[in-house]
Design a protein around this motif. Structure first.
Motif, PDB file in Angstrom:
ATOM      1  N   ARG A  72       0.826  -1.215   0.000  1.00  0.00           N
ATOM      2  CA  ARG A  72       0.000   0.000   0.000  1.00  0.00           C
ATOM      3  C   ARG A  72       0.857   1.261   0.000  1.00  0.00           C
ATOM      4  O   ARG A  72       0.459   2.303   0.513  1.00  0.00           O
ATOM      5  N   GLN A  73       2.046   1.166  -0.622  1.00  0.00           N
ATOM      6  CA  GLN A  73       2.951   2.310  -0.695  1.00  0.00           C
ATOM      7  C   GLN A  73       3.508   2.455  -2.096  1.00  0.00           C
ATOM      8  O   GLN A  73       3.624   1.477  -2.839  1.00  0.00           O
ATOM      9  N   GLY A  74       3.892   3.693  -2.452  1.00  0.00           N
ATOM     10  CA  GLY A  74       4.543   3.944  -3.723  1.00  0.00           C
ATOM     11  C   GLY A  74       6.017   3.583  -3.673  1.00  0.00           C
ATOM     12  O   GLY A  74       6.585   3.343  -2.602  1.00  0.00           O
ATOM     13  N   MET A  75       6.664   3.580  -4.838  1.00  0.00           N
ATOM     14  CA  MET A  75       8.047   3.136  -4.941  1.00  0.00           C
ATOM     15  C   MET A  75       9.008   4.003  -4.132  1.00  0.00           C
ATOM     16  O   MET A  75       9.824   3.497  -3.352  1.00  0.00           O
ATOM     17  N   ILE A  76       8.947   5.327  -4.319  1.00  0.00           N
ATOM     18  CA  ILE A  76       9.904   6.204  -3.647  1.00  0.00           C
ATOM     19  C   ILE A  76       9.745   6.138  -2.132  1.00  0.00           C
ATOM     20  O   ILE A  76      10.729   6.165  -1.379  1.00  0.00           O
ATOM     21  N   GLY A  77       8.512   6.029  -1.658  1.00  0.00           N
ATOM     22  CA  GLY A  77       8.282   5.896  -0.224  1.00  0.00           C
ATOM     23  C   GLY A  77       8.909   4.639   0.341  1.00  0.00           C
ATOM     24  O   GLY A  77       9.495   4.653   1.437  1.00  0.00           O
ATOM     25  N   LEU A  78       8.817   3.541  -0.411  1.00  0.00           N
ATOM     26  CA  LEU A  78       9.420   2.286   0.036  1.00  0.00           C
ATOM     27  C   LEU A  78      10.944   2.347  -0.008  1.00  0.00           C
ATOM     28  O   LEU A  78      11.619   1.791   0.864  1.00  0.00           O
ATOM     29  N   VAL A  79      11.485   2.993  -1.038  1.00  0.00           N
ATOM     30  CA  VAL A  79      12.945   3.148  -1.124  1.00  0.00           C
ATOM     31  C   VAL A  79      13.438   3.926   0.088  1.00  0.00           C
ATOM     32  O   VAL A  79      14.443   3.571   0.711  1.00  0.00           O
ATOM     33  N   ARG A  80      12.727   4.986   0.456  1.00  0.00           N
ATOM     34  CA  ARG A  80      13.095   5.774   1.638  1.00  0.00           C
ATOM     35  C   ARG A  80      13.012   4.930   2.906  1.00  0.00           C
ATOM     36  O   ARG A  80      13.902   4.976   3.759  1.00  0.00           O
ATOM     37  N   GLN A  81      11.962   4.116   3.012  1.00  0.00           N
ATOM     38  CA  GLN A  81      11.762   3.303   4.213  1.00  0.00           C
ATOM     39  C   GLN A  81      12.822   2.217   4.344  1.00  0.00           C
ATOM     40  O   GLN A  81      13.356   1.986   5.439  1.00  0.00           O
ATOM     41  N   LYS A  82      13.156   1.550   3.239  1.00  0.00           N
ATOM     42  CA  LYS A  82      14.074   0.408   3.309  1.00  0.00           C
ATOM     43  C   LYS A  82      15.534   0.819   3.196  1.00  0.00           C
ATOM     44  O   LYS A  82      16.393   0.255   3.878  1.00  0.00           O
ATOM     45  N   TYR A  83      15.828   1.810   2.345  1.00  0.00           N
ATOM     46  CA  TYR A  83      17.228   2.136   2.061  1.00  0.00           C
ATOM     47  C   TYR A  83      17.681   3.469   2.658  1.00  0.00           C
ATOM     48  O   TYR A  83      18.843   3.842   2.510  1.00  0.00           O
ATOM     49  N   SER A  87      18.807   7.780   0.038  1.00  0.00           N
ATOM     50  CA  SER A  87      18.498   7.046  -1.195  1.00  0.00           C
ATOM     51  C   SER A  87      17.151   7.485  -1.763  1.00  0.00           C
ATOM     52  O   SER A  87      16.994   7.642  -2.981  1.00  0.00           O
ATOM     53  N   GLY A  88      16.184   7.692  -0.868  1.00  0.00           N
ATOM     54  CA  GLY A  88      14.873   8.139  -1.317  1.00  0.00           C
ATOM     55  C   GLY A  88      14.934   9.507  -1.956  1.00  0.00           C
ATOM     56  O   GLY A  88      14.353   9.737  -3.023  1.00  0.00           O
ATOM     57  N   MET A  89      15.647  10.427  -1.330  1.00  0.00           N
ATOM     58  CA  MET A  89      15.777  11.793  -1.857  1.00  0.00           C
ATOM     59  C   MET A  89      16.515  11.808  -3.191  1.00  0.00           C
ATOM     60  O   MET A  89      16.106  12.486  -4.144  1.00  0.00           O
ATOM     61  N   LEU A  90      17.618  11.036  -3.280  1.00  0.00           N
ATOM     62  CA  LEU A  90      18.393  10.990  -4.516  1.00  0.00           C
ATOM     63  C   LEU A  90      17.563  10.407  -5.652  1.00  0.00           C
ATOM     64  O   LEU A  90      17.545  10.948  -6.768  1.00  0.00           O
ATOM     65  N   SER A 303       5.034  13.094  -3.362  1.00  0.00           N
ATOM     66  CA  SER A 303       4.156  12.942  -2.196  1.00  0.00           C
ATOM     67  C   SER A 303       4.620  11.794  -1.309  1.00  0.00           C
ATOM     68  O   SER A 303       4.627  11.902  -0.081  1.00  0.00           O
ATOM     69  N   ASP A 304       5.027  10.679  -1.929  1.00  0.00           N
ATOM     70  CA  ASP A 304       5.516   9.527  -1.162  1.00  0.00           C
ATOM     71  C   ASP A 304       6.786   9.878  -0.393  1.00  0.00           C
ATOM     72  O   ASP A 304       6.968   9.472   0.759  1.00  0.00           O
ATOM     73  N   LEU A 305       7.676  10.623  -1.049  1.00  0.00           N
ATOM     74  CA  LEU A 305       8.948  10.980  -0.429  1.00  0.00           C
ATOM     75  C   LEU A 305       8.734  11.807   0.834  1.00  0.00           C
ATOM     76  O   LEU A 305       9.431  11.619   1.842  1.00  0.00           O
ATOM     77  N   THR A 306       7.764  12.691   0.800  1.00  0.00           N
ATOM     78  CA  THR A 306       7.509  13.573   1.942  1.00  0.00           C
ATOM     79  C   THR A 306       6.629  12.929   3.005  1.00  0.00           C
ATOM     80  O   THR A 306       6.322  13.552   4.032  1.00  0.00           O
ATOM     81  N   GLY A 307       6.217  11.671   2.752  1.00  0.00           N
ATOM     82  CA  GLY A 307       5.375  10.991   3.723  1.00  0.00           C
ATOM     83  C   GLY A 307       3.935  11.467   3.723  1.00  0.00           C
ATOM     84  O   GLY A 307       3.202  11.265   4.696  1.00  0.00           O
ATOM     85  N   ARG A 308       3.532  12.102   2.600  1.00  0.00           N
ATOM     86  CA  ARG A 308       2.157  12.578   2.478  1.00  0.00           C
ATOM     87  C   ARG A 308       1.534  12.033   1.203  1.00  0.00           C
ATOM     88  O   ARG A 308       1.258  12.782   0.252  1.00  0.00           O
TER      89      ARG A 308
END
Length: 410
Positions: A72-83, A87-90, A303-308
Protein backbone atom coordinates in the motif's frame (compact mmCIF):
# COMPACT_ATOMS: atom_id res chain seq x y z
CA UNK A 1 -28.96 -15.11 -12.74
CA UNK A 2 -25.59 -13.74 -13.84
CA UNK A 3 -23.29 -16.37 -15.35
CA UNK A 4 -19.85 -17.07 -13.79
CA UNK A 5 -18.23 -15.98 -17.06
CA UNK A 6 -19.87 -12.56 -16.85
CA UNK A 7 -18.89 -12.26 -13.20
CA UNK A 8 -15.24 -13.00 -14.05
CA UNK A 9 -15.35 -10.42 -16.86
CA UNK A 10 -16.87 -7.82 -14.54
CA UNK A 11 -14.20 -8.57 -11.94
CA UNK A 12 -11.43 -8.15 -14.52
CA UNK A 13 -12.89 -4.88 -15.80
CA UNK A 14 -12.93 -3.62 -12.21
CA UNK A 15 -9.23 -4.41 -11.77
CA UNK A 16 -8.10 -3.45 -15.28
CA UNK A 17 -6.15 -0.25 -15.61
CA UNK A 18 -2.70 -0.08 -14.00
CA UNK A 19 -1.01 -2.56 -16.36
CA UNK A 20 -2.60 -1.41 -19.61
CA UNK A 21 -2.26 2.32 -18.92
CA UNK A 22 1.28 2.12 -17.52
CA UNK A 23 2.38 -0.20 -20.32
CA UNK A 24 1.00 1.79 -23.24
CA UNK A 25 2.18 5.09 -21.79
CA UNK A 26 5.72 3.76 -22.31
CA UNK A 27 5.03 4.06 -26.05
CA UNK A 28 5.41 7.84 -25.75
CA UNK A 29 6.95 10.13 -28.41
CA UNK A 30 10.45 9.35 -27.09
CA UNK A 31 9.64 5.65 -27.43
CA UNK A 32 8.06 6.03 -30.86
CA UNK A 33 11.11 8.02 -31.97
CA UNK A 34 13.43 5.28 -30.69
CA UNK A 35 11.45 2.53 -32.43
CA UNK A 36 11.21 4.58 -35.64
CA UNK A 37 14.97 5.23 -35.65
CA UNK A 38 15.69 1.55 -34.99
CA UNK A 39 13.52 0.43 -37.91
CA UNK A 40 14.75 3.16 -40.25
CA UNK A 41 18.45 2.52 -39.64
CA UNK A 42 18.63 -1.21 -38.95
CA UNK A 43 15.50 -2.58 -40.59
CA UNK A 44 14.31 -5.78 -38.94
CA UNK A 45 17.76 -6.72 -37.57
CA UNK A 46 17.34 -5.43 -33.98
CA UNK A 47 13.72 -6.45 -33.41
CA UNK A 48 14.94 -9.01 -30.87
CA UNK A 49 15.90 -6.15 -28.52
CA UNK A 50 12.20 -5.21 -28.37
CA UNK A 51 11.31 -8.80 -27.48
CA UNK A 52 13.77 -8.79 -24.56
CA UNK A 53 12.57 -5.34 -23.48
CA UNK A 54 8.93 -6.47 -23.51
CA UNK A 55 9.77 -9.53 -21.40
CA UNK A 56 11.61 -7.32 -18.89
CA UNK A 57 8.63 -4.95 -18.84
CA UNK A 58 6.23 -7.79 -18.03
CA UNK A 59 8.39 -9.07 -15.18
CA UNK A 60 9.12 -5.76 -13.46
CA UNK A 61 5.73 -4.13 -13.97
CA UNK A 62 4.19 -7.26 -12.48
CA UNK A 63 6.57 -6.89 -9.53
CA UNK A 64 5.83 -3.17 -9.15
CA UNK A 65 2.07 -3.69 -9.20
CA UNK A 66 2.33 -6.53 -6.68
CA UNK A 67 4.54 -4.47 -4.33
CA UNK A 68 2.04 -1.62 -4.50
CA UNK A 69 -0.96 -3.81 -3.68
CA UNK A 70 0.78 -5.69 -0.85
CA UNK A 71 2.53 -2.74 0.85
CA UNK A 72 0.00 0.00 0.00
CA UNK A 73 2.95 2.31 -0.69
CA UNK A 74 4.54 3.94 -3.72
CA UNK A 75 8.05 3.14 -4.94
CA UNK A 76 9.90 6.20 -3.65
CA UNK A 77 8.28 5.90 -0.22
CA UNK A 78 9.42 2.29 0.04
CA UNK A 79 12.94 3.15 -1.12
CA UNK A 80 13.09 5.77 1.64
CA UNK A 81 11.76 3.30 4.21
CA UNK A 82 14.07 0.41 3.31
CA UNK A 83 17.23 2.14 2.06
CA UNK A 84 17.15 5.42 3.98
CA UNK A 85 16.17 9.04 3.43
CA UNK A 86 19.29 9.79 1.34
CA UNK A 87 18.50 7.05 -1.20
CA UNK A 88 14.87 8.14 -1.32
CA UNK A 89 15.78 11.79 -1.86
CA UNK A 90 18.39 10.99 -4.52
CA UNK A 91 16.02 8.69 -6.40
CA UNK A 92 13.19 11.22 -6.27
CA UNK A 93 15.46 14.09 -7.39
CA UNK A 94 16.82 12.20 -10.39
CA UNK A 95 13.32 10.99 -11.25
CA UNK A 96 11.88 14.53 -11.16
CA UNK A 97 14.68 15.95 -13.35
CA UNK A 98 14.43 13.08 -15.81
CA UNK A 99 10.65 13.38 -15.89
CA UNK A 100 10.83 17.08 -16.72
CA UNK A 101 13.05 16.27 -19.68
CA UNK A 102 10.82 13.39 -20.79
CA UNK A 103 7.70 15.55 -20.35
CA UNK A 104 9.34 18.13 -22.62
CA UNK A 105 9.74 15.35 -25.18
CA UNK A 106 6.01 14.59 -24.93
CA UNK A 107 5.16 18.21 -25.75
CA UNK A 108 7.76 18.14 -28.52
CA UNK A 109 5.87 15.18 -29.98
CA UNK A 110 2.58 17.07 -29.77
CA UNK A 111 4.18 20.13 -31.40
CA UNK A 112 5.75 18.13 -34.23
CA UNK A 113 2.62 16.09 -34.93
CA UNK A 114 0.46 19.22 -34.84
CA UNK A 115 2.71 20.89 -37.38
CA UNK A 116 2.16 17.96 -39.74
CA UNK A 117 -1.49 19.04 -39.79
CA UNK A 118 -0.60 22.73 -40.13
CA UNK A 119 -1.07 23.64 -36.45
CA UNK A 120 1.55 25.86 -34.79
CA UNK A 121 3.23 24.59 -31.63
CA UNK A 122 2.25 27.85 -29.95
CA UNK A 123 -1.33 26.65 -30.29
CA UNK A 124 -1.06 22.86 -29.92
CA UNK A 125 1.23 22.78 -26.86
CA UNK A 126 -0.78 25.20 -24.65
CA UNK A 127 -4.02 23.43 -25.62
CA UNK A 128 -2.50 20.04 -24.73
CA UNK A 129 -1.15 21.37 -21.42
CA UNK A 130 -4.55 22.80 -20.50
CA UNK A 131 -6.33 19.58 -21.51
CA UNK A 132 -4.17 17.23 -19.45
CA UNK A 133 -4.20 19.61 -16.48
CA UNK A 134 -7.99 19.97 -16.58
CA UNK A 135 -8.35 16.19 -16.91
CA UNK A 136 -6.24 15.30 -13.88
CA UNK A 137 -6.79 18.32 -11.65
CA UNK A 138 -10.56 18.48 -12.04
CA UNK A 139 -11.65 14.89 -12.65
CA UNK A 140 -12.43 11.94 -10.38
CA UNK A 141 -10.32 8.77 -10.48
CA UNK A 142 -12.96 6.83 -12.44
CA UNK A 143 -13.41 9.60 -15.02
CA UNK A 144 -9.67 10.09 -15.48
CA UNK A 145 -9.13 6.36 -15.98
CA UNK A 146 -11.81 6.25 -18.69
CA UNK A 147 -10.06 9.04 -20.59
CA UNK A 148 -6.76 7.15 -20.28
CA UNK A 149 -8.40 4.13 -21.91
CA UNK A 150 -9.79 6.26 -24.73
CA UNK A 151 -6.35 7.73 -25.42
CA UNK A 152 -4.82 4.24 -25.34
CA UNK A 153 -7.09 3.13 -28.20
CA UNK A 154 -5.30 5.58 -30.53
CA UNK A 155 -2.22 3.34 -30.53
CA UNK A 156 -3.90 0.89 -32.87
CA UNK A 157 -3.32 3.46 -35.61
CA UNK A 158 0.24 2.09 -35.68
CA UNK A 159 -1.02 -1.43 -36.32
CA UNK A 160 -2.98 -0.24 -39.36
CA UNK A 161 -0.01 1.82 -40.59
CA UNK A 162 2.15 -1.30 -40.26
CA UNK A 163 -0.06 -3.33 -42.57
CA UNK A 164 -0.27 -0.44 -45.06
CA UNK A 165 3.54 -0.46 -45.26
CA UNK A 166 3.51 -4.11 -46.49
CA UNK A 167 6.51 -5.32 -44.44
CA UNK A 168 8.45 -8.52 -45.07
CA UNK A 169 6.92 -10.67 -42.32
CA UNK A 170 9.52 -13.41 -42.75
CA UNK A 171 12.38 -10.99 -42.18
CA UNK A 172 10.50 -9.46 -39.26
CA UNK A 173 10.10 -12.86 -37.58
CA UNK A 174 13.76 -13.64 -38.15
CA UNK A 175 14.82 -10.33 -36.62
CA UNK A 176 12.55 -10.97 -33.66
CA UNK A 177 13.94 -14.38 -32.70
CA UNK A 178 17.54 -14.41 -33.99
CA UNK A 179 19.86 -11.96 -32.16
CA UNK A 180 22.23 -9.99 -34.37
CA UNK A 181 24.12 -6.88 -33.28
CA UNK A 182 26.59 -4.64 -35.13
CA UNK A 183 29.27 -3.73 -32.56
CA UNK A 184 29.08 -0.01 -33.19
CA UNK A 185 28.28 2.96 -30.95
CA UNK A 186 25.00 3.71 -32.75
CA UNK A 187 23.77 0.11 -32.59
CA UNK A 188 24.60 -0.26 -28.89
CA UNK A 189 22.99 3.11 -28.20
CA UNK A 190 19.72 2.34 -30.01
CA UNK A 191 19.52 -1.11 -28.40
CA UNK A 192 20.00 0.41 -24.93
CA UNK A 193 17.53 3.18 -25.74
CA UNK A 194 14.97 0.54 -26.76
CA UNK A 195 15.41 -1.19 -23.42
CA UNK A 196 15.28 2.09 -21.51
CA UNK A 197 12.27 3.55 -23.30
CA UNK A 198 10.30 0.31 -22.89
CA UNK A 199 11.29 -0.27 -19.26
CA UNK A 200 11.02 3.40 -18.28
CA UNK A 201 11.72 4.31 -14.62
CA UNK A 202 8.71 6.65 -14.46
CA UNK A 203 6.46 3.85 -15.74
CA UNK A 204 7.65 1.50 -12.99
CA UNK A 205 7.07 4.16 -10.34
CA UNK A 206 3.65 4.98 -11.80
CA UNK A 207 2.21 1.47 -11.92
CA UNK A 208 2.98 0.88 -8.24
CA UNK A 209 1.40 4.15 -7.09
CA UNK A 210 -1.54 3.76 -9.46
CA UNK A 211 -2.32 0.29 -8.11
CA UNK A 212 -2.37 1.84 -4.62
CA UNK A 213 -4.56 4.73 -5.80
CA UNK A 214 -7.00 2.29 -7.42
CA UNK A 215 -7.33 0.62 -4.01
CA UNK A 216 -6.74 -2.89 -5.30
CA UNK A 217 -6.42 -5.66 -2.73
CA UNK A 218 -4.48 -8.89 -2.51
CA UNK A 219 -7.58 -10.71 -3.78
CA UNK A 220 -7.16 -8.76 -7.04
CA UNK A 221 -3.58 -9.88 -7.69
CA UNK A 222 -4.40 -12.69 -10.14
CA UNK A 223 -6.56 -10.44 -12.30
CA UNK A 224 -4.02 -7.63 -11.94
CA UNK A 225 -1.37 -9.93 -13.38
CA UNK A 226 -3.58 -10.47 -16.45
CA UNK A 227 -3.89 -6.69 -16.76
CA UNK A 228 -0.12 -6.22 -16.51
CA UNK A 229 0.61 -8.92 -19.07
CA UNK A 230 -2.00 -7.49 -21.43
CA UNK A 231 -0.61 -3.97 -21.14
CA UNK A 232 3.01 -5.05 -21.55
CA UNK A 233 2.27 -7.25 -24.56
CA UNK A 234 0.28 -4.44 -26.19
CA UNK A 235 3.24 -2.13 -25.57
CA UNK A 236 5.56 -4.56 -27.33
CA UNK A 237 3.03 -5.08 -30.14
CA UNK A 238 2.76 -1.35 -30.85
CA UNK A 239 6.55 -1.03 -30.79
CA UNK A 240 6.80 -3.97 -33.20
CA UNK A 241 4.47 -2.34 -35.73
CA UNK A 242 6.29 1.00 -35.50
CA UNK A 243 9.60 -0.74 -36.21
CA UNK A 244 8.34 -2.87 -39.11
CA UNK A 245 6.57 0.14 -40.64
CA UNK A 246 9.82 2.09 -40.74
CA UNK A 247 11.86 -0.97 -41.75
CA UNK A 248 9.57 -1.68 -44.72
CA UNK A 249 9.64 1.91 -45.96
CA UNK A 250 12.39 4.17 -44.64
CA UNK A 251 15.10 1.52 -44.28
CA UNK A 252 14.25 0.07 -47.68
CA UNK A 253 14.70 3.51 -49.28
CA UNK A 254 17.75 4.44 -47.18
CA UNK A 255 15.99 7.36 -45.47
CA UNK A 256 17.39 8.42 -42.07
CA UNK A 257 15.36 10.26 -39.44
CA UNK A 258 15.92 11.94 -36.07
CA UNK A 259 12.37 11.99 -34.71
CA UNK A 260 8.98 10.31 -35.11
CA UNK A 261 7.38 13.25 -36.95
CA UNK A 262 10.01 12.94 -39.68
CA UNK A 263 9.11 9.26 -39.93
CA UNK A 264 5.43 10.15 -40.35
CA UNK A 265 6.21 12.72 -43.04
CA UNK A 266 8.53 10.35 -44.91
CA UNK A 267 5.87 7.63 -44.94
CA UNK A 268 3.52 9.61 -47.19
CA UNK A 269 5.26 9.03 -50.56
CA UNK A 270 6.16 5.46 -49.60
CA UNK A 271 3.00 4.08 -47.98
CA UNK A 272 0.37 6.72 -48.72
CA UNK A 273 -1.25 9.68 -47.01
CA UNK A 274 -3.36 7.44 -44.78
CA UNK A 275 -0.26 5.76 -43.33
CA UNK A 276 1.30 9.18 -42.67
CA UNK A 277 -1.86 10.50 -41.00
CA UNK A 278 -2.27 7.37 -38.87
CA UNK A 279 1.34 7.59 -37.73
CA UNK A 280 0.87 11.25 -36.81
CA UNK A 281 -2.44 10.60 -35.02
CA UNK A 282 -0.79 7.81 -33.06
CA UNK A 283 2.00 10.21 -32.09
CA UNK A 284 -0.50 12.79 -30.78
CA UNK A 285 -2.40 10.14 -28.80
CA UNK A 286 0.84 8.75 -27.38
CA UNK A 287 1.98 12.21 -26.35
CA UNK A 288 -1.31 13.12 -24.68
CA UNK A 289 -1.42 9.87 -22.70
CA UNK A 290 2.20 10.17 -21.56
CA UNK A 291 1.77 13.90 -20.85
CA UNK A 292 -1.01 12.92 -18.43
CA UNK A 293 0.87 10.02 -16.83
CA UNK A 294 4.36 11.54 -16.43
CA UNK A 295 3.48 14.46 -14.13
CA UNK A 296 1.11 12.14 -12.28
CA UNK A 297 3.97 9.69 -11.70
CA UNK A 298 6.12 12.58 -10.49
CA UNK A 299 3.41 13.87 -8.15
CA UNK A 300 2.95 10.40 -6.64
CA UNK A 301 6.72 10.10 -6.05
CA UNK A 302 7.15 13.54 -4.47
CA UNK A 303 4.16 12.94 -2.20
CA UNK A 304 5.52 9.53 -1.16
CA UNK A 305 8.95 10.98 -0.43
CA UNK A 306 7.51 13.57 1.94
CA UNK A 307 5.38 10.99 3.72
CA UNK A 308 2.16 12.58 2.48
CA UNK A 309 0.77 10.11 -0.09
CA UNK A 310 -2.14 11.43 -2.13
CA UNK A 311 -4.79 10.09 -4.49
CA UNK A 312 -6.65 11.39 -7.51
CA UNK A 313 -9.89 11.54 -5.57
CA UNK A 314 -8.35 13.90 -3.01
CA UNK A 315 -9.31 17.57 -3.14
CA UNK A 316 -6.63 20.21 -3.66
CA UNK A 317 -6.88 21.41 -0.05
CA UNK A 318 -6.18 17.83 1.12
CA UNK A 319 -3.21 17.22 -1.22
CA UNK A 320 -1.72 20.60 -2.24
CA UNK A 321 1.79 19.19 -2.81
CA UNK A 322 0.45 16.43 -5.08
CA UNK A 323 -1.51 18.76 -7.34
CA UNK A 324 1.07 21.56 -7.25
CA UNK A 325 3.77 19.12 -8.40
CA UNK A 326 1.56 17.97 -11.29
CA UNK A 327 0.87 21.56 -12.35
CA UNK A 328 4.51 22.64 -12.01
CA UNK A 329 5.89 19.76 -14.12
CA UNK A 330 3.27 20.31 -16.82
CA UNK A 331 3.71 24.10 -16.98
CA UNK A 332 7.53 24.04 -16.92
CA UNK A 333 7.75 21.40 -19.68
CA UNK A 334 5.28 23.30 -21.88
CA UNK A 335 7.24 26.53 -21.43
CA UNK A 336 10.55 24.83 -22.28
CA UNK A 337 9.25 23.54 -25.60
CA UNK A 338 7.97 27.03 -26.54
CA UNK A 339 11.26 28.87 -25.87
CA UNK A 340 12.77 29.86 -29.25
CA UNK A 341 16.13 28.17 -29.70
CA UNK A 342 15.75 25.95 -26.64
CA UNK A 343 18.41 23.16 -26.67
CA UNK A 344 15.84 20.38 -27.05
CA UNK A 345 18.35 17.82 -28.33
CA UNK A 346 20.57 18.37 -25.28
CA UNK A 347 17.54 18.11 -23.00
CA UNK A 348 16.51 14.81 -24.59
CA UNK A 349 20.06 13.38 -24.44
CA UNK A 350 20.41 14.39 -20.77
CA UNK A 351 17.01 12.84 -20.08
CA UNK A 352 18.04 9.51 -21.63
CA UNK A 353 21.26 9.50 -19.59
CA UNK A 354 19.37 10.26 -16.37
CA UNK A 355 16.79 7.58 -17.11
CA UNK A 356 19.57 5.06 -17.71
CA UNK A 357 21.30 6.10 -14.47
CA UNK A 358 18.03 5.82 -12.54
CA UNK A 359 16.77 2.58 -14.11
CA UNK A 360 19.55 0.34 -12.79
CA UNK A 361 19.37 1.30 -9.08
CA UNK A 362 15.57 1.34 -9.28
CA UNK A 363 15.54 -2.26 -10.50
CA UNK A 364 18.00 -3.20 -7.74
CA UNK A 365 15.81 -1.48 -5.15
CA UNK A 366 12.76 -3.35 -6.46
CA UNK A 367 14.66 -6.64 -6.28
CA UNK A 368 15.66 -5.92 -2.69
CA UNK A 369 12.08 -5.09 -1.72
CA UNK A 370 10.84 -8.27 -3.39
CA UNK A 371 13.15 -10.27 -1.08
CA UNK A 372 12.16 -8.43 2.11
CA UNK A 373 9.74 -10.62 4.05
CA UNK A 374 8.96 -7.82 6.52
CA UNK A 375 7.56 -5.72 3.67
CA UNK A 376 6.16 -8.39 1.34
CA UNK A 377 5.30 -11.22 3.72
CA UNK A 378 4.03 -14.33 1.96
CA UNK A 379 4.48 -12.64 -1.43
CA UNK A 380 8.27 -12.68 -1.16
CA UNK A 381 9.99 -13.53 -4.44
CA UNK A 382 10.73 -17.19 -5.04
CA UNK A 383 14.21 -18.40 -5.90
CA UNK A 384 13.25 -18.85 -9.55
CA UNK A 385 11.84 -15.32 -9.84
CA UNK A 386 14.86 -13.91 -8.01
CA UNK A 387 17.10 -15.48 -10.65
CA UNK A 388 14.95 -13.97 -13.41
CA UNK A 389 15.11 -10.53 -11.77
CA UNK A 390 18.89 -10.77 -11.50
CA UNK A 391 19.22 -11.89 -15.13
CA UNK A 392 17.24 -8.86 -16.30
CA UNK A 393 19.28 -6.57 -14.06
CA UNK A 394 22.41 -8.11 -15.59
CA UNK A 395 21.20 -7.44 -19.13
CA UNK A 396 20.27 -3.84 -18.25
CA UNK A 397 23.69 -3.35 -16.59
CA UNK A 398 25.54 -4.70 -19.64
CA UNK A 399 23.53 -2.49 -22.00
CA UNK A 400 24.02 0.68 -19.94
CA UNK A 401 27.74 0.17 -19.33
CA UNK A 402 28.19 -0.83 -22.97
CA UNK A 403 26.52 2.40 -24.07
CA UNK A 404 28.61 4.49 -21.68
CA UNK A 405 31.82 2.74 -22.77
CA UNK A 406 31.17 3.32 -26.46
CA UNK A 407 30.23 6.93 -25.68
CA UNK A 408 33.53 7.55 -23.90
CA UNK A 409 35.75 5.89 -26.52
CA UNK A 410 33.90 7.28 -29.51
Amino acid sequence: MVSPKKLRLAAFLGVMGPGIIAGLSDDDPAGITTYSSLGAKYGYQLLWTLLISTFALIIFQDLGARIGVVTRQGMIGLVRQKYGARSGMLSATVLVIANIGTMTAEFAGIAAAGELFGLSRYVSVPIAAILVSFLVLRGSFARIEKVFFILSAVFFAYVIAGFLAHPNWGSAFKGLVIPSMPLTHDAIYIATATLGTTLAPWGLAFIQSYAVDKRLTRDDLKLLRVDVWTGSLLTGLIGFFVIVTCAATLNKEGISITDASQAAKALEPLAGTLAKDLFAIGLIGAALLAASILPLSTAYSVSDLTGRPAALNDKFKDAPLFYSTFGFITALSAVLILIPGAPLIKILILTQILNAILLLPLLIYMFGISRDKKLIGEFIATRRMSIIYLMIIGVVSAAIFGMLWFSLVK
